[in-house]
Design a protein around this motif. Structure first.
Motif, PDB file in Angstrom:
ATOM      1  N   UNK A 119       0.857  -1.185   0.000  1.00 17.64           N
ATOM      2  CA  UNK A 119       0.000   0.000   0.000  1.00 17.64           C
ATOM      3  C   UNK A 119       0.892   1.233   0.000  1.00 17.64           C
ATOM      4  N   UNK A 120       0.674   2.103  -0.978  1.00 20.39           N
ATOM      5  CA  UNK A 120       1.524   3.291  -1.107  1.00 20.39           C
ATOM      6  C   UNK A 120       0.697   4.565  -1.074  1.00 20.39           C
ATOM      7  N   UNK A 121       1.177   5.546  -0.311  1.00 22.84           N
ATOM      8  CA  UNK A 121       0.645   6.904  -0.384  1.00 22.84           C
ATOM      9  C   UNK A 121      -0.789   7.034   0.068  1.00 22.84           C
ATOM     10  N   UNK A 122      -1.481   8.029  -0.503  1.00 21.61           N
ATOM     11  CA  UNK A 122      -2.844   8.335  -0.106  1.00 21.61           C
ATOM     12  C   UNK A 122      -2.880   9.446   0.927  1.00 21.61           C
ATOM     13  N   UNK A 123      -3.902   9.427   1.750  1.00 19.12           N
ATOM     14  CA  UNK A 123      -4.062  10.408   2.813  1.00 19.12           C
ATOM     15  C   UNK A 123      -4.186   9.693   4.157  1.00 19.12           C
ATOM     16  N   UNK A 124      -3.637  10.293   5.191  1.00 13.78           N
ATOM     17  CA  UNK A 124      -3.715   9.718   6.531  1.00 13.78           C
ATOM     18  C   UNK A 124      -3.618  10.830   7.563  1.00 13.78           C
ATOM     19  N   UNK A 125      -4.287  10.626   8.683  1.00 14.80           N
ATOM     20  CA  UNK A 125      -4.226  11.594   9.785  1.00 14.80           C
ATOM     21  C   UNK A 125      -3.626  10.932  11.014  1.00 14.80           C
ATOM     22  N   UNK A 126      -2.948  11.731  11.807  1.00 17.74           N
ATOM     23  CA  UNK A 126      -2.393  11.246  13.072  1.00 17.74           C
ATOM     24  C   UNK A 126      -3.104  11.857  14.269  1.00 17.74           C
TER      25      UNK A 126
END
Length: 308
Positions: free
Chosen positions: A10-17
């Motif tokens: 799985x590469x990249x995209x959007x994510x929040x912490x």
């Protein structure tokens, strides 16, 4: 995402912490999930690989794969805050070596029903992709070009939706649809063909993004691709009572009607194919998606009232 030898990449995209995070969500995180071992749905055994230095932070592109490598194509840059789109490079990840290599400014090659050679392979986003390692071929269907995909594109210029099928021949494989590969294998970095006029694609074939693309083996000489769903900001492909089918061996699209109760218009679905144990039949499973027709109708009504 790509599935190679029992591992999902799985590469990249959007994510929040953080729960309230709204900016700086685009990333180039690189994760794997081992499907050869048991794991709980509530706590999948995702493993983080090294964040690569070079491949861009993009979302809604595609990871093509063969038996040894991943190829990162397409994707759009961040809008929160807006970021400059990356170059049109193709990035290859060697699974055995754990190393990324860049192939700069790829160009098209001449072939059946395609655009002329030496045209720039542009970065598009929100298209549908699929790889068939046994054929040494990968594709990216439709998508769009805009300020977030293309360097120098003004945000005052409208997005352009595509109906093209971008084909990638993996290194070492021949391809009867490409003039230079009928008796030779593709060189390192692969070969691109931009197919734009095969069969019904030439006339009356709608542009689209946010669709799905699946490979069905055993139909025709080399199998077929089936394009499902998708649309633009204002129009959508027909409901799934009619499917777009691409004959790989002959580089041509045609229409195939379905029977039974067909799903309605939708965009952003997930699709996958599964075979009966004896390969006597194949089933395509379509999950989720959106029907945006009501939203478009409301927008048109609002605009009409404003103009009146």
């Amino acid at each position: 995402a790509a599935h190679v030898n029992g591992t999902v990449y799985i590469y990249g995209g959007e994510a929040t912490t953080e729960q309230d995070q709204e900016e700086d969500t685009w990333n180039n995180y690189f994760l794997t999930l081992d499907l050869t071992k048991d794991w709980s749905i509530g706590s999948p055994t995702l493993k983080g690989l090294d964040v690569p230095d070079g491949p861009p932070k993009v979302a809604m592109g595609y990871l093509w794969q063969d038996y040894d490598n991943l190829y990162l194509y397409g994707g759009m840059a961040a809008d929160n805050p807006p970021a400059k789109p990356p170059s049109d490079s193709i990035w290859r990840y060697s699974i055995a070596d754990g190393k990324w290599d860049e192939f700069k400014e790829p160009k098209t090659s001449d072939g059946n029903y395609s655009e002329p050679e030496n045209q720039r392979v542009q970065r598009s986003a929100e298209g549908a992709g699929v790889s068939v390692p046994e054929l040494g071929l990968s594709w990216y269907f439709g998508g769009h070009l805009d300020w977030a995909t293309t360097q120098g594109w003004s945000n005052q210029v409208d997005r352009v939706y595509l109906k093209s099928l971008l084909e990638f021949t993996h290194p070492g494989y021949s391809n009867n649809g490409v003039d230079d590969l009928r008796n030779a294998g593709a060189a390192d970095g692969g070969v691109f063909r931009n197919i734009t006029s095969g069969g019904v694609q030439k006339d009356g074939f709608p542009e689209r993004a946010d669709g799905a693309l699946v490979f069905v083996p055993g139909w025709g000489e080399r199998g077929v691709l089936i394009g499902l769903a998708g649309g633009t900001e204002d129009t959508f492909t027909d409901d799934l009572s009619t499917l777009d089918v691409y004959d790989i061996a002959n580089s041509e699209w045609f229409h195939q009607e379905t029977t039974g109760d067909s799903p309605s218009v939708r965009v952003n679905p997930c699709a996958v194919i599964a075979s009966a144990p004896d390969a006597s039949s194949f089933q395509i499973y379509l999950f989720g998606g959106q029907n945006l027709q009501p939203a478009v109708s409301r927008r048109r009504d609002t605009l009409k009232k404003a103009l009146c």
